[in-house]
Each structure stands twice: as C-alpha cells, then as structure tokens.
Design an enzyme around this catalytic site. Structure first.
Site, PDB file in Angstrom:
ATOM      1  N   LYS A  73      51.171   9.656 101.595  1.00 29.95           N
ATOM      2  CA  LYS A  73      49.885   9.003 101.814  1.00 29.95           C
ATOM      3  C   LYS A  73      49.525   7.924 100.802  1.00 29.95           C
ATOM      4  O   LYS A  73      48.837   6.976 101.127  1.00 29.95           O
ATOM      5  CB  LYS A  73      48.777  10.055 101.774  1.00 29.95           C
ATOM      6  CG  LYS A  73      48.705  10.858 103.019  1.00 29.95           C
ATOM      7  CD  LYS A  73      47.578  11.829 102.895  1.00 29.95           C
ATOM      8  CE  LYS A  73      47.174  12.292 104.249  1.00 29.95           C
ATOM      9  NZ  LYS A  73      46.294  13.436 104.207  1.00 29.95           N
ATOM     10  N   ASP A 109      40.618  11.151 106.865  1.00 31.57           N
ATOM     11  CA  ASP A 109      40.480  12.553 106.422  1.00 31.57           C
ATOM     12  C   ASP A 109      39.083  12.870 105.885  1.00 31.57           C
ATOM     13  O   ASP A 109      38.567  13.966 106.112  1.00 31.57           O
ATOM     14  CB  ASP A 109      41.478  12.854 105.296  1.00 31.57           C
ATOM     15  CG  ASP A 109      42.908  12.901 105.797  1.00 31.57           C
ATOM     16  OD1 ASP A 109      43.121  13.313 106.945  1.00 31.57           O
ATOM     17  OD2 ASP A 109      43.807  12.533 105.023  1.00 31.57           O
TER      18      ASP A 109
END
Ligand code: NAD
Length: 289
Positions: A73, A109
């Site tokens: 990520k 997220d």
C-alpha cells in the site's frame, strides 16, 4: 461466469500477499454480476519485489484498476501518476484507477472504517481513540478519524519499519487537523494500559490476528479491557480474532473488519465503474454465516 466474459471485459486486480483469504473477489464479482457490468475481479499474489513490474504491466495492458493491500500500500504510490488528497495525506493507496494510461491512487479504507462504526452505532467523534498499527490501514483510519473530529489518538507500534511512518503520521495529524496525536512503542505496556483506560475505543490495525498470526493479540491479556471499551479489529478473517474473543470475555462491544471491508470496497467500486455498489445484497453475501 464464462457467459459474462467477452472481448471487452475489463479487469480489476487485487495486488498483495498473502491474498487467498480475501473476500474482495467475491464481493466485487457479485456486484458486477448484479449490475450486469462487464468487469471481472481477480486476486494476484504479488509482493513488493514484483510490484513495479506489475504496475508497468497495468499500463502496457490498459487494465482498468486494482485494489492494493499488504505489503504494497505504501510502495505502490511510487509507481503512480497522481494521488487523491486523502491518499496523499495518508501516504498510502488501496485503490488504483487507470484512465487511459494515467494511474491515480486513492485510499478508501479510512472512510470505510468510519462508515462501519457509524453502522454499528458507535460514536467516537470528540472522543479519544487508542490504535495499534502505523501501516496502511492504521494510517488511513487515523487520518480519517482526525479529519472527522476524533479529539485524541494514541498510536502504538512496535519498533519496526512502520514506527518512523507513525512519527510522520503524528506530525501530520497535529499540524493539519484539530486532533491531538501521540505515538508510543507497543512494547511499553504501562503506556498501553493507561491510554486504553482513557479511551472509548481500542482498534487493532496491525496484521496480528490474521494468518500467520492467528490466535495472537496485540493486547497481552483481558485485564487491559473493561466493559465500556469498544474493541475493534480491522482483521476480518478470522471474523473473531483472539483480541475480539478477549473483548467478548470482558463484556466489550466489538466491531470486526467486515464492515470496513464492505464500505472501502463500495467506494472503490464506484471509482472504477461510476456505479453504486448494491451494498444491501453484498452485505448479505459477506455477513451470512
Ligand atoms: P501494513 O503492512 O501496511 O502494516 C502492517 C502493520 O502491522 C504495521 O503497523 C506493523 O508494525 C504491524 N505488525 C505486523 N506484524 C506485527 C507483529 N507481529 N506485532 C505487532 N505489530 C505487527 O498492512 P496494512 O495494509 O495496514 O494491513 C494491516 C491489517 O489490516 C491486515 O490484517 C489487513 O488484512 C487488514 N486490513 C483490513 C481492511 C478491511 O477492510 N477490514 C482494510 C485494510 C487492511
């Protein structure tokens, strides 16, 4: 499935490792099917060593997009052309969209996590949070929580390569939001106990509790927990981590990672397709035993 695949079918990938546990393929393929969208979602076991080549392949093949998960990520943003403001601030990306060769990174997220708490009727705005982790998921959650008005965040991480990232996150939150953030070493158990005691919610945003760390918890024992504390875990496989088992024992309200997973996915779906995910149907599919 074969009936759905045509010469124009667009591919969405999931890039991470380990990956075989992920519910994302099920979630997105079901949603594509429900809406009759000509897309397919596949998981690829890709670590940091292969990541640059894979992103090059995305450009070369004109692949529509991907989700990015552990351990990619943070690194993936090096290979992209643009970042959304939230991804820039979080320094991490979980969703990439390819618009005619221009690759843009987003992070969904944080909003996904906050939306999941809202659904669970847990209100942490104006209150204090303690969180374990300073990786992609933790950063997205902390940044979004700070932006949404959480008053104070105490972040615990072990002294690994993510600790420095935690220091940067604390500086960013304190400089750019009204939230007060502090970083502690996860090995400082006295501080962990004190900060948890002063918080309304404790979040595990590390990979402890999932494969290969199933059965482990960042909280040493149940004496750190009290019934008024909300305990939340970003891990969703297993649905009940060791931490959440301990929280059940202590009589706490618990929230596992499924809601976050659902809502971060819904946002990513919209970014790739321009359509709203049929969340009700997908929720039934993911949450049914
Ligand atoms: P990452 O690689 O960016 O960060 C990993 C974090 O875990 C770091 O803070 C690291 O210090 C910590 N960590 C790893 N091993 C540890 C150990 N043995 N003891 C203590 N700390 C340890 O990963 P990420 O993308 O932030 O993902 C973290 C977790 O969140 C994973 O379990 C992932 O599946 C989950 N996640 C869930 C969702 C969701 O939608 N529910 C979304 C994103 C990530």
């Amino acid at each position: 499935m074969t009936e759905r695949i045509s010469g124009k079918t667009k591919l969405i990938g999931l890039l991470g490792t380990p990956i075989s546990h992920s519910l994302s393929p099920k979630m997105h393929n079901e949603a594509f099917s429900k809406l009759g969208l000509d897309y397919v979602y596949l998981a690829f076991d890709v670590g940091t060593e292969q990541l640059a080549d894979v992103v090059k392949g995305y450009r070369a093949m004109g692949i529509r997009g991907c989700n990015v998960t552990m351990p990619n990520k943070v690194l993936v943003k090096e290979y992209l052309d643009k970042l959304s403001p939230a991804a820039e601030l979080a320094g991490a990306v979980n969703t990439v969209v390819n618009d005619n060769g221009v690759l843009t990174g987003h992070i969904t997220d944080g909003t996904g996590y906050m939306r999941a708490l809202e659904e669970a009727k847990v209100d942490i705005i104006g209150k204090k949070m303690t969180i374990a982790g300073a990786g992609g998921a933790a950063t997205a959650i902390c940044i979004q929580a700070a932006l949404d008005g959480v008053e104070e965040i105490s972040i615990f991480n072990r002294k690994d390569e993510f600790y420095k990232r935690g220091e940067q996150m604390v500086r960013d939150i304190n400089a750019k939001t009204d939230c007060k953030a502090q970083l502690f070493d996860l090995a400082d158990l006295e501080a962990l106990r004190n900060e948890m005691m002063a918080s309304v919610i404790f979040v595990n945003a590390t990979s402890v509790g999932m494969e290969p760390l199933v059965g482990q918890s960042v909280v040493p024992d149940v004496s750190y927990l009290r019934p008024e504390l909300i305990v939340s875990d970003v891990v969703y496989v297993p649905a009940k981590t060791r931490l959440l088992e301990m929280a059940d024992e202590a009589g706490c309200t618990t929230v596992n990672g499924l809601g976050m997973m659902l809502w971060q996915g819904a946002k990513a779906f919209e970014i790739w397709t321009g359509e709203e995910m049929p969340v009700g149907d997908i929720k039934e599919l993911l949450f049914k035993k």
